[in-house]
Enzyme design. Structure first.
Site, PDB file in Angstrom:
ATOM      1  N   THR A 143      15.354   5.649   8.911  1.00  0.00           N
ATOM      2  CA  THR A 143      14.479   5.275   9.016  1.00  0.00           C
ATOM      3  C   THR A 143      13.827   5.654   7.899  1.00  0.00           C
ATOM      4  OG1 THR A 143      13.484   6.942  10.473  1.00  0.00           O
ATOM      5  CG2 THR A 143      14.997   5.190  11.972  1.00  0.00           C
ATOM      6  N   SER A 178      11.713  19.982   8.471  1.00  0.00           N
ATOM      7  CA  SER A 178      11.094  20.447   7.652  1.00  0.00           C
ATOM      8  C   SER A 178      10.666  21.831   7.774  1.00  0.00           C
ATOM      9  CB  SER A 178       9.097  20.201   7.704  1.00  0.00           C
ATOM     10  OG  SER A 178       8.463  20.410   6.535  1.00  0.00           O
ATOM     11  N   GLY A 201      13.341   3.920   4.866  1.00  0.00           N
ATOM     12  CA  GLY A 201      13.966   4.046   3.342  1.00  0.00           C
ATOM     13  C   GLY A 201      13.348   4.126   2.152  1.00  0.00           C
ATOM     14  N   THR A 202      12.292   2.962   1.851  1.00  0.00           N
ATOM     15  CA  THR A 202      11.899   2.600   0.816  1.00  0.00           C
ATOM     16  C   THR A 202      11.698   3.582  -0.086  1.00  0.00           C
ATOM     17  OG1 THR A 202       9.658   2.405   1.762  1.00  0.00           O
ATOM     18  CG2 THR A 202      10.417   0.578   2.794  1.00  0.00           C
ATOM     19  N   GLY A 211      11.124   7.949  -1.343  1.00  0.00           N
ATOM     20  CA  GLY A 211      10.648   9.150  -1.341  1.00  0.00           C
ATOM     21  C   GLY A 211      12.570  10.230  -1.019  1.00  0.00           C
ATOM     22  N   ILE A 212      12.630  10.545  -0.281  1.00  0.00           N
ATOM     23  CA  ILE A 212      14.320  11.413   0.477  1.00  0.00           C
ATOM     24  C   ILE A 212      15.061  10.370   0.983  1.00  0.00           C
ATOM     25  CG2 ILE A 212      15.543  12.788   2.484  1.00  0.00           C
ATOM     26  CD1 ILE A 212      13.106  14.525   1.333  1.00  0.00           C
ATOM     27  N   GLY A 213      14.447   8.953   1.992  1.00  0.00           N
ATOM     28  CA  GLY A 213      15.410   8.061   2.340  1.00  0.00           C
ATOM     29  C   GLY A 213      15.440   7.162   0.872  1.00  0.00           C
ATOM     30  N   TYR A 235       2.514  19.504  12.329  1.00  0.00           N
ATOM     31  CA  TYR A 235       3.225  19.104  11.454  1.00  0.00           C
ATOM     32  C   TYR A 235       4.132  19.148  12.024  1.00  0.00           C
ATOM     33  CZ  TYR A 235       6.437  17.757   7.798  1.00  0.00           C
ATOM     34  OH  TYR A 235       7.059  17.315   6.708  1.00  0.00           O
TER      35      TYR A 235
HETATM   36  N1  LIG Z   1       8.663  15.828   0.734  1.00  0.00           N
HETATM   37  C1  LIG Z   1       8.531  17.570   0.995  1.00  0.00           C
HETATM   38  O1  LIG Z   1       8.372  17.693   0.265  1.00  0.00           O
HETATM   39  C2  LIG Z   1       9.468  17.285   2.229  1.00  0.00           C
HETATM   40  C3  LIG Z   1       9.252  18.619   2.715  1.00  0.00           C
HETATM   41  C4  LIG Z   1       9.450  18.737   4.454  1.00  0.00           C
HETATM   42  C5  LIG Z   1       9.996  17.892   4.830  1.00  0.00           C
HETATM   43  N2  LIG Z   1       9.670  16.349   4.411  1.00  0.00           N
HETATM   44  C6  LIG Z   1      10.626  14.855   5.244  1.00  0.00           C
HETATM   45  O2  LIG Z   1      11.157  14.659   4.611  1.00  0.00           O
HETATM   46  C7  LIG Z   1      11.588  13.066   4.971  1.00  0.00           C
HETATM   47  C8  LIG Z   1      11.512  11.805   4.477  1.00  0.00           C
HETATM   48  O3  LIG Z   1       9.876  12.823   3.715  1.00  0.00           O
HETATM   49  P1  LIG Z   1       9.366  12.059   1.728  1.00  0.00           P
HETATM   50  O4  LIG Z   1       8.867  13.341   1.140  1.00  0.00           O
HETATM   51  O5  LIG Z   1      10.809  11.055   1.303  1.00  0.00           O
HETATM   52  O6  LIG Z   1       9.069  11.084   1.887  1.00  0.00           O
HETATM   53  P2  LIG Z   1       7.481   9.816   1.240  1.00  0.00           P
HETATM   54  O7  LIG Z   1       8.617   9.995  -0.472  1.00  0.00           O
HETATM   55  O8  LIG Z   1       6.336   9.479   1.501  1.00  0.00           O
HETATM   56  O9  LIG Z   1       8.779   8.333   1.546  1.00  0.00           O
HETATM   57  C9  LIG Z   1       8.313   8.526   3.552  1.00  0.00           C
HETATM   58  C10 LIG Z   1       8.787   7.299   3.579  1.00  0.00           C
HETATM   59  O10 LIG Z   1       8.981   7.094   4.975  1.00  0.00           O
HETATM   60  C11 LIG Z   1       8.465   5.769   5.526  1.00  0.00           C
HETATM   61  N3  LIG Z   1       7.534   5.441   6.408  1.00  0.00           N
HETATM   62  C12 LIG Z   1       6.576   6.586   6.172  1.00  0.00           C
HETATM   63  N4  LIG Z   1       6.250   6.439   8.130  1.00  0.00           N
HETATM   64  C13 LIG Z   1       6.072   5.756   8.486  1.00  0.00           C
HETATM   65  C14 LIG Z   1       6.562   4.683   9.625  1.00  0.00           C
HETATM   66  N5  LIG Z   1       5.199   5.505  10.948  1.00  0.00           N
HETATM   67  N6  LIG Z   1       7.488   4.083  10.280  1.00  0.00           N
HETATM   68  C15 LIG Z   1       8.730   2.842   9.153  1.00  0.00           C
HETATM   69  N7  LIG Z   1       8.761   4.166   8.148  1.00  0.00           N
HETATM   70  C16 LIG Z   1       7.898   5.451   7.889  1.00  0.00           C
HETATM   71  C17 LIG Z   1       7.843   4.853   3.996  1.00  0.00           C
HETATM   72  O11 LIG Z   1       7.559   4.223   4.556  1.00  0.00           O
HETATM   73  P3  LIG Z   1       6.389   2.826   3.921  1.00  0.00           P
HETATM   74  O12 LIG Z   1       5.218   3.558   3.885  1.00  0.00           O
HETATM   75  O13 LIG Z   1       6.904   1.926   3.151  1.00  0.00           O
HETATM   76  O14 LIG Z   1       6.588   2.082   5.293  1.00  0.00           O
HETATM   77  C18 LIG Z   1       8.440   5.916   3.078  1.00  0.00           C
HETATM   78  O15 LIG Z   1      10.098   5.447   2.823  1.00  0.00           O
HETATM   79  C19 LIG Z   1      10.159  13.363   5.995  1.00  0.00           C
HETATM   80  O16 LIG Z   1      10.494  13.170   7.248  1.00  0.00           O
HETATM   81  C20 LIG Z   1       9.116  14.574   5.670  1.00  0.00           C
HETATM   82  O17 LIG Z   1       8.300  15.139   6.740  1.00  0.00           O
HETATM   83  C21 LIG Z   1       9.622  16.152   3.187  1.00  0.00           C
END
Ligand SMILES: NC(=O)c1ccc[n+]([C@@H]2O[C@H](COP(=O)([O-])OP(=O)(O)OC[C@H]3O[C@@H](n4cnc5c(N)ncnc54)[C@H](OP(=O)(O)O)[C@@H]3O)[C@@H](O)[C@H]2O)c1
Length: 249
Positions: free
Chosen positions: A12, A137, A14-15, A17-19, A150
């Site tokens: 979920t 997180s 996957g567009t 960042g980490i996904g 959060y």
């Molecule tokens: N980056 C960090 O520093 C960090 C640190 C701790 C934990 N995390 C966790 O790691 C995970 C990924 O974070 P990231 O930093 O890779 O985020 P990101 O780069 O902002 O990417 C988020 C992804 O989730 C999708 N998304 C967001 N809300 C959504 C929803 N309601 N339904 C479906 N898709 C949704 C977005 O797609 P669309 O916008 O296209 O819908 C995008 O593909 C999250 O669970 C975050 O809490 C990240």
């Protein structure tokens, strides 16, 4: 290569960042991958960037009834599901006075409630050697500015790794958490370049390894948890966070 050969994986969010990086690694390891996101445009862009058997699905991870529809769609397409990575999250950070009940409920729906109901809806499709990865997180363990809601939701999500492993172990389903520390993605982009640079500078100081992680580093850890290499790893949380969740700096 080939560590996920023949496996079907749903990620979920996957567009980006980490996904997105995890989708890339899963495909490179031989998996068939479905990704979700809220925008068809971003799903199409992700599909252009990825190489291999990919199923992009428009689905909002905060829509609780929509999780059954997502599971039904996968059931139409695939014979089974071997890997679920619940990665999409609402990352709203606010001071206590600024939270509305609606914003609170939306975050809890996306980060805690919908992942639970997605897992439930997918039960008939999970194989008997399935791995569920819940992306948490560091905020689940450490207090951060404006991160109370959060962090609480992520702590709840990571707690499912224990409760649900216990409940689902006899069906051959392992549930583990993957807990990122500060990772370079677009997550801070909405704050603007100056604020983002200031946050990154502060994080470099406070992360014990004195750097910010990469999405690829998280994706490699996800491959381990997804693969049968981690068959004896269950009900735990793998922290890929430069030590910030455990160590003083
Ligand atoms: N980056 C960090 O520093 C960090 C640190 C701790 C934990 N995390 C966790 O790691 C995970 C990924 O974070 P990231 O930093 O890779 O985020 P990101 O780069 O902002 O990417 C988020 C992804 O989730 C999708 N998304 C967001 N809300 C959504 C929803 N309601 N339904 C479906 N898709 C949704 C977005 O797609 P669309 O916008 O296209 O819908 C995008 O593909 C999250 O669970 C975050 O809490 C990240």
């Amino acid at each position: 290569m080939g560590r996920l050969e023949g496996k079907h994986a749903l990620i979920t969010g996957g567009t980006g960042g980490i996904g997105l990086e995890t989708a890339r690694e899963f495909l490179a390891e031989g998996a068939t991958v479905a990704i979700t996101g809220r925008s068809q445009e971003r799903l199409d862009e992700a599909a252009r960037q990825l190489d291999g058997p990919l199923l992009p699905i428009l689905s909002d991870a905060g829509d609780v009834p929509g999780q059954a529809a997502l599971a039904a769609r996968l059931q139409e397409e695939w014979p089974r599901l071997d890997i679920l990575m619940s990665n999409a999250a609402d990352v709203t950070h606010l001071p206590i006075e600024e939270w509305t009940e609606e914003a609170f409920d939306r975050l809890i729906a996306t980060n805690l409630k919908a992942p639970f109901f997605l897992i439930r809806a997918l039960l008939p499709l999970f194989s008997r050697q399935a791995s569920v990865i819940l992306v948490g997180s560091v905020s689940a363990f450490v207090g951060h500015e404006n991160a109370a809601v959060y962090g609480a939701a992520k702590a709840g999500l990571l707690s499912f790794s224990r409760g649900l492993t216990y409940e689902l172990k006899d069906r051959g389903i392992r549930v583990n958490g993957l807990s990122p520390g500060p990772t370079v993605t677009d997550t801070f982009k909405p704050l603007g370049p100056e604020r983002q640079a200031a946050i990154y500078a502060e994080l470099r100081r406070t992360v014990p390894l004195h750097r910010i992680g990469t999405a690829t580093e998280l994706a490699k850890a996800a491959v381990y948890l997804a693969s049968d290499e981690s068959a004896y790893t269950a009900g735990t949380v793998l922290r890929v966070d430069g030590g910030i969740g455990e160590l003083a700096y």
